[in-house]
Design an enzyme around this catalytic site. Structure first.
Site, PDB file in Angstrom:
ATOM      1  N   GLU A 111      32.750 119.066 -20.217  1.00  0.00           N
ATOM      2  CA  GLU A 111      32.403 120.210 -21.061  1.00  0.00           C
ATOM      3  C   GLU A 111      30.928 120.179 -21.446  1.00  0.00           C
ATOM      4  O   GLU A 111      30.266 121.228 -21.495  1.00  0.00           O
ATOM      5  CB  GLU A 111      33.281 120.216 -22.311  1.00  0.00           C
ATOM      6  N   GLU A 131      42.559 115.672 -20.030  1.00  0.00           N
ATOM      7  CA  GLU A 131      43.238 115.705 -21.331  1.00  0.00           C
ATOM      8  C   GLU A 131      44.750 115.872 -21.199  1.00  0.00           C
ATOM      9  O   GLU A 131      45.520 115.331 -21.994  1.00  0.00           O
ATOM     10  CB  GLU A 131      42.659 116.837 -22.201  1.00  0.00           C
TER      11      GLU A 131
END
Length: 257
Positions: A111, A131
């Site tokens: 990110e 994740e």
């Protein structure tokens, strides 16, 4: 701005922010997140800095995201939700930011890379949104960033499996602009940063705003907004200097005015 886990250096008009926790794959602690925010604020406030390079120390990792061992320190999910986000700080930097991705860019590290304007990768880089393997999803712009960069199907592949892709795949999907040998990564990042730093800084910063708007506006509105931004740039001293330098056949001297 420098701390034991984050290095901040300025060389001429280029700032280099280095995540400096290689023994932990440069995973970000809350203190590191604050240091990233402070470094970005310094870049924003400076009239000298015109481009930023963000990288990780060592060859194993750019950034493995947030240090998972620190996440249980948040007493409630709401406190976790409202923590300072280093991806936001990078994305909102007013200066152009280049990610020099060496090794793993995982979770928040991916990110962070996507929060930069230009992404370069070493040949040993790997990118993943892992994740889902731990029971949650990304929260720093993972889905939006991947969907914009690599398309819906490829984004779904990464997010729903959590499995990594290599640098060659990242290049073919459009996640990165170039793949270079590991020992050339920072040299190439500095080459590009030097070119950007040589351009009119107000125009470069405005172009960054314009690129973001182009992602979020309907086409006709985006063109209208671009024309307004062009007019603002055209009225600057730097634009007048650019026209004068062109007429006089000399290099322009831009002063961010």
């Amino acid at each position: 701005m420098s701390t034991p886990d984050l290095s901040f250096e300025v060389d001429g008009a280029v700032a280099v922010i280095t995540l400096n926790r290689p023994q932990k794959l440069n995973a970000v602690t809350p203190d590191m997140a604050e240091a990233i925010e402070a470094a970005i604020a310094e870049c924003d406030a400076s009239d000298v800095i015109r481009c930023v390079i963000l990288t990780g120390a060592g060859e194993k990792a750019f950034c493995a995201g947030s240090d998972i061992t620190t996440l249980d320190a948040y007493e409630t999910p709401w406190q976790f939700r409202n923590r300072g986000d280093y991806c936001d700080a990078v994305r909102l930097c007013s200066k152009p930011v280049i990610a020099a991705v060496n090794g793993y860019a995982l979770g928040g590290g991916l990110e962070t890379a996507m929060s930069c304007d230009i992404r370069l990768a070493s040949a040993n880089a790997k990118f993943a949104a892992p994740e889902i393997k731990l029971g949650w999803i990304g929260g720093g712009g993972m889905a939006a960033g991947l969907a914009h960069s690599i398309g819906a199907s490829n984004a779904a592949m990464m997010i729903l499996t959590g499995d990594p892709i290599d640098a060659a795949t990242a290049l073919s999907w459009g996640l990165v602009s170039e793949v270079v040998a590991p020992d050339r990564l920072m040299d190439r990042a500095r080459e590009i940063a030097a070119v950007i730093a040589s351009r009119a800084p107000i125009a470069a910063e405005t172009a960054k705003v314009n690129l973001r708007a182009a992602h979020n506006m309907p086409y006709e509105k985006a063109v209208e907004y671009e024309r307004d931004l062009q007019t603002i740039c055209f009225a600057t001293e730097d634009a007048r200097e650019g026209r004068a330098a062109f007429a006089e056949k000399r290099p322009p001297v831009f002063r961010r005015r």
